[in-house]
Design a protein around this motif. Sequence first.
Motif, PDB file in Angstrom:
ATOM      1  N   GLU A 139      23.882   3.897  54.924  1.00 56.02           N
ATOM      2  CA  GLU A 139      23.408   3.716  53.795  1.00 56.02           C
ATOM      3  C   GLU A 139      23.456   2.178  53.408  1.00 56.02           C
ATOM      4  O   GLU A 139      24.491   1.591  53.379  1.00 56.02           O
ATOM      5  CB  GLU A 139      23.427   4.608  52.815  1.00 56.02           C
ATOM      6  CG  GLU A 139      23.411   6.035  53.009  1.00 56.02           C
ATOM      7  CD  GLU A 139      21.746   6.453  53.120  1.00 56.02           C
ATOM      8  OE1 GLU A 139      21.042   5.894  52.519  1.00 56.02           O
ATOM      9  OE2 GLU A 139      21.677   7.410  53.878  1.00 56.02           O
ATOM     10  N   GLN A 140      22.219   1.496  52.727  1.00 52.20           N
ATOM     11  CA  GLN A 140      22.395   0.227  52.304  1.00 52.20           C
ATOM     12  C   GLN A 140      23.503   0.091  51.442  1.00 52.20           C
ATOM     13  O   GLN A 140      23.718   1.133  50.631  1.00 52.20           O
ATOM     14  CB  GLN A 140      20.884   0.014  51.684  1.00 52.20           C
ATOM     15  CG  GLN A 140      20.853  -1.564  51.191  1.00 52.20           C
ATOM     16  CD  GLN A 140      19.488  -1.707  50.672  1.00 52.20           C
ATOM     17  OE1 GLN A 140      18.771  -0.949  50.547  1.00 52.20           O
ATOM     18  NE2 GLN A 140      19.367  -3.039  50.384  1.00 52.20           N
ATOM     19  N   ARG A 144       9.216   6.052  52.496  1.00 57.42           N
ATOM     20  CA  ARG A 144      10.982   5.828  52.393  1.00 57.42           C
ATOM     21  C   ARG A 144      11.385   6.492  51.169  1.00 57.42           C
ATOM     22  O   ARG A 144      12.360   7.292  51.332  1.00 57.42           O
ATOM     23  CB  ARG A 144      11.188   4.297  52.418  1.00 57.42           C
ATOM     24  CG  ARG A 144      12.559   4.322  52.317  1.00 57.42           C
ATOM     25  CD  ARG A 144      12.969   2.693  52.327  1.00 57.42           C
ATOM     26  NE  ARG A 144      14.530   2.642  52.226  1.00 57.42           N
ATOM     27  CZ  ARG A 144      15.220   1.875  51.585  1.00 57.42           C
ATOM     28  NH1 ARG A 144      14.663   0.634  51.481  1.00 57.42           N
ATOM     29  NH2 ARG A 144      16.421   1.954  51.449  1.00 57.42           N
ATOM     30  N   HIS A 200      14.466  12.258  57.662  1.00 57.77           N
ATOM     31  CA  HIS A 200      14.747  10.934  57.859  1.00 57.77           C
ATOM     32  C   HIS A 200      13.725  10.448  59.080  1.00 57.77           C
ATOM     33  O   HIS A 200      13.061   9.635  59.047  1.00 57.77           O
ATOM     34  CB  HIS A 200      15.996  10.435  58.218  1.00 57.77           C
ATOM     35  CG  HIS A 200      16.750   9.785  56.981  1.00 57.77           C
ATOM     36  ND1 HIS A 200      16.083   9.072  55.985  1.00 57.77           N
ATOM     37  CD2 HIS A 200      18.045  10.218  56.669  1.00 57.77           C
ATOM     38  CE1 HIS A 200      17.041   9.100  54.835  1.00 57.77           C
ATOM     39  NE2 HIS A 200      18.075   9.701  55.324  1.00 57.77           N
ATOM     40  N   THR A 203      11.267  -0.028  57.642  1.00 59.16           N
ATOM     41  CA  THR A 203      12.574   0.280  58.127  1.00 59.16           C
ATOM     42  C   THR A 203      12.725   1.697  58.746  1.00 59.16           C
ATOM     43  O   THR A 203      13.720   1.914  59.070  1.00 59.16           O
ATOM     44  CB  THR A 203      13.731   0.147  56.925  1.00 59.16           C
ATOM     45  OG1 THR A 203      13.097   1.137  55.888  1.00 59.16           O
ATOM     46  CG2 THR A 203      13.803  -1.249  56.402  1.00 59.16           C
ATOM     47  N   GLY A 204      11.679   2.198  58.864  1.00 56.45           N
ATOM     48  CA  GLY A 204      11.497   3.526  59.524  1.00 56.45           C
ATOM     49  C   GLY A 204      10.845   3.295  60.796  1.00 56.45           C
ATOM     50  O   GLY A 204      10.890   2.347  61.578  1.00 56.45           O
ATOM     51  N   HIS A 207      10.225   9.278  58.255  1.00 60.88           N
ATOM     52  CA  HIS A 207       9.774   8.084  57.333  1.00 60.88           C
ATOM     53  C   HIS A 207       9.244   7.022  58.222  1.00 60.88           C
ATOM     54  O   HIS A 207       9.691   6.472  59.120  1.00 60.88           O
ATOM     55  CB  HIS A 207      11.337   7.515  57.147  1.00 60.88           C
ATOM     56  CG  HIS A 207      11.275   6.194  56.538  1.00 60.88           C
ATOM     57  ND1 HIS A 207      12.535   5.237  56.482  1.00 60.88           N
ATOM     58  CD2 HIS A 207      10.331   5.313  56.056  1.00 60.88           C
ATOM     59  CE1 HIS A 207      12.166   4.365  56.117  1.00 60.88           C
ATOM     60  NE2 HIS A 207      10.754   4.130  55.769  1.00 60.88           N
ATOM     61  N   LYS A 229      17.902   3.523  61.484  1.00 65.27           N
ATOM     62  CA  LYS A 229      18.148   4.279  60.357  1.00 65.27           C
ATOM     63  C   LYS A 229      18.827   5.689  60.529  1.00 65.27           C
ATOM     64  O   LYS A 229      18.698   6.187  61.635  1.00 65.27           O
ATOM     65  CB  LYS A 229      16.736   4.716  59.713  1.00 65.27           C
ATOM     66  CG  LYS A 229      16.695   5.390  58.297  1.00 65.27           C
ATOM     67  CD  LYS A 229      15.387   5.501  57.733  1.00 65.27           C
ATOM     68  CE  LYS A 229      15.481   6.219  56.543  1.00 65.27           C
ATOM     69  NZ  LYS A 229      14.971   5.294  55.448  1.00 65.27           N
ATOM     70  N   TRP A 238      21.413  -3.170  56.992  1.00 67.54           N
ATOM     71  CA  TRP A 238      22.019  -1.533  56.374  1.00 67.54           C
ATOM     72  C   TRP A 238      22.141  -0.685  57.450  1.00 67.54           C
ATOM     73  O   TRP A 238      23.053   0.214  57.247  1.00 67.54           O
ATOM     74  CB  TRP A 238      20.416  -1.169  56.082  1.00 67.54           C
ATOM     75  CG  TRP A 238      19.809  -1.831  55.256  1.00 67.54           C
ATOM     76  CD1 TRP A 238      20.031  -3.101  54.417  1.00 67.54           C
ATOM     77  CD2 TRP A 238      18.309  -1.605  54.648  1.00 67.54           C
ATOM     78  NE1 TRP A 238      19.043  -3.685  53.767  1.00 67.54           N
ATOM     79  CE2 TRP A 238      18.028  -2.680  53.836  1.00 67.54           C
ATOM     80  CE3 TRP A 238      17.509  -0.777  54.959  1.00 67.54           C
ATOM     81  CZ2 TRP A 238      16.844  -2.737  53.059  1.00 67.54           C
ATOM     82  CZ3 TRP A 238      16.117  -0.612  54.197  1.00 67.54           C
ATOM     83  CH2 TRP A 238      15.814  -1.811  53.290  1.00 67.54           C
ATOM     84  N   TYR A 239      22.141  -1.000  58.855  1.00 65.88           N
ATOM     85  CA  TYR A 239      22.677  -0.021  59.779  1.00 65.88           C
ATOM     86  C   TYR A 239      23.704  -0.376  60.596  1.00 65.88           C
ATOM     87  O   TYR A 239      24.750   0.366  60.501  1.00 65.88           O
ATOM     88  CB  TYR A 239      21.489   0.390  60.600  1.00 65.88           C
ATOM     89  CG  TYR A 239      20.148   0.792  59.799  1.00 65.88           C
ATOM     90  CD1 TYR A 239      20.291   1.678  58.544  1.00 65.88           C
ATOM     91  CD2 TYR A 239      19.014   0.445  59.915  1.00 65.88           C
ATOM     92  CE1 TYR A 239      19.346   2.199  57.869  1.00 65.88           C
ATOM     93  CE2 TYR A 239      18.066   0.879  59.208  1.00 65.88           C
ATOM     94  CZ  TYR A 239      18.015   1.436  58.184  1.00 65.88           C
ATOM     95  OH  TYR A 239      17.195   1.917  57.169  1.00 65.88           O
ATOM     96  N   PRO A 264      16.843  -6.166  58.061  1.00 64.78           N
ATOM     97  CA  PRO A 264      17.531  -5.076  57.359  1.00 64.78           C
ATOM     98  C   PRO A 264      18.150  -4.304  58.489  1.00 64.78           C
ATOM     99  O   PRO A 264      19.073  -3.522  58.091  1.00 64.78           O
ATOM    100  CB  PRO A 264      16.157  -4.462  56.982  1.00 64.78           C
ATOM    101  CG  PRO A 264      15.308  -5.428  56.514  1.00 64.78           C
ATOM    102  CD  PRO A 264      15.693  -6.505  57.534  1.00 64.78           C
ATOM    103  N   TYR A 265      17.632  -4.025  59.741  1.00 58.95           N
ATOM    104  CA  TYR A 265      18.326  -3.468  60.626  1.00 58.95           C
ATOM    105  C   TYR A 265      19.632  -3.510  61.207  1.00 58.95           C
ATOM    106  O   TYR A 265      20.616  -3.034  61.302  1.00 58.95           O
ATOM    107  CB  TYR A 265      17.400  -3.381  61.882  1.00 58.95           C
ATOM    108  CG  TYR A 265      16.213  -2.460  61.693  1.00 58.95           C
ATOM    109  CD1 TYR A 265      16.019  -1.120  61.710  1.00 58.95           C
ATOM    110  CD2 TYR A 265      14.928  -3.172  61.774  1.00 58.95           C
ATOM    111  CE1 TYR A 265      14.939  -0.547  61.621  1.00 58.95           C
ATOM    112  CE2 TYR A 265      13.801  -2.897  61.769  1.00 58.95           C
ATOM    113  CZ  TYR A 265      13.634  -1.272  61.400  1.00 58.95           C
ATOM    114  OH  TYR A 265      12.435  -0.823  61.220  1.00 58.95           O
TER     115      TYR A 265
END
Lengths: 247, 318
Positions: free
Chosen positions: A182-183, B231, B241, B248-249, B244, A178, A41-42, A37-38
Amino acid sequence: MKILVCISKTPDTTAKIAFTDNNTKFATDGVQWIINPYDEWYALVRAIELKEADPSIALHLLNVGGADSEPIIRKALALGGDEAIRVNSEENDSFFVASQIANIAKEGGYDLVFTGKETIDYNGSSIGGMVAELLGNTYISHATKFDLQDGKALVTREIEGGEEQCQAAFPLVVSCQKGMAEQRIPNMKGIMGARTKPLKVVEPIAVDSMTSVVSFELPPAKAGVKLVSADQPEELVRLLREEAKVI
Amino acid sequence: MSILVFIDQADGHIKKASFEAATYGAKLAAQLGTTAEALVLGTVSDDLSTLGQYGIKKVHTVSDASLNKMDAAVYADVIAQAAGQATVIVLSNNTTGKAVAPRLSVKLKAGLVSGAISLPDTSQGFVVRKSVFSGKAFANIAVKTDKKIIALNPNAFGTETGAGSAEVAAVQASIPASNVEVVAVNKVSGEVPLSEADIVVSGGRGLKGPENWGLVTELAQLLGAATACSRPVADIHWRPHHEHVGQTGLAIAPNLYIAIGISGAIQHLAGVNRSKTIVVINKDPEAPFFKAADYGIVGDAFEVVPKVIEAVKKIKAS
């Protein structure tokens, strides 16, 4: 400008974590694989946004993995990017992977390498820093914002106890988290287009790993929750002070 | 051969996680029959000889003001110069450690274990346990190189103090120019930083709206805790943010984590499952979070939390 985004294949965030072969291998039965995901998404989405703002940017994706990485590479290409490279290797330690990435980055003359801040399986947070050192490039970790300004990068990054905005010249390695973007969900046009985008497979360079996994373990199971009646919150507070000794 | 512990500092003060790294370094030195020394970069106002209480024999300092700014390339370069014959370098796996340790690993050809949670097993080689799969499992990692780097997960090992005073001495190092120009710094002031907090009070969608966050912040203030959120709450901008916590945070490991109105999705648990004690307050008895909790109250947060606040006030006053 050339951007290289590193993407890793990881188990889905809801995957059951179990091990086989005497606890030496992750049990992959029934596991859904996703782009870390990192990375997705980012790192990837922010790179796509940069290319949307400046179509002259070349955006390439890189995965170090076996042939079973190809579905996640195609998914990444469906989100965006011009082409992808897969270094044909089973997983190894972070130094091995970073060495492959650095080799590709050097040969391709990339100005900017994006990684996620960590993978959700090994939680190493190591690839970006190692790639930067191997290339002798500046490294900005834990970036939450990234913009191009006057030919330089303007980056906001997390530091201990806050964040700082900094500026750095290229070439640059940035690890993303994050805040960067945004995804996105790939659309049909993207999915169709991804099928014909170039995916080059190259063999790894010889590198001695520095570490190896001996075995995995699962944490001991929790003893079970101690429920306190909603009418007696003072009992909860007493337990936290006298039993758990945390307040 | 010796152990070198990198001590992280911010605004002149040693980071809490670095006392843990010092304790770890001292215990590792005892295990290997050697001594633990420390390295501090930048200008520090704390009395560094007190690192002796954590078992550090000698503190090396490079007190150049330019080092108050963390640039991974510069830090790795200076640490490598100071490392000398040290065979193991210990850092905290905090934001600074995560930036610096991988560069240092390549520079010194030293195998890195990041996210370590225990002392190595040296009965056969050098095997360190680390947290993997976002806290859902551990891996035992063999380090095959002569030199080793261990980045210790914050709040995984604890600190231990005794009598002792460390010798403090400046060390010569050439400081390379930084390619990173800092334009602005925005430190969170007046609040407990989430990553360092012993206690964290966290709220989820069950709180129904940002206007109800007073419950979370009041309880947090009473307990000297940091505030966090799930989240969805950050995504719909009820909370910033940086609060979070989850997959993913931010991943945190406080001594006490109090979750209010959070169901406990697996992605959330991945960010908090290293907490020592977990308290869940949720009106749904089927909320998955209860399975991961140590203590729980099934009830409406709007009724339960004010009562908890009163109970904490009473116990704090007594």
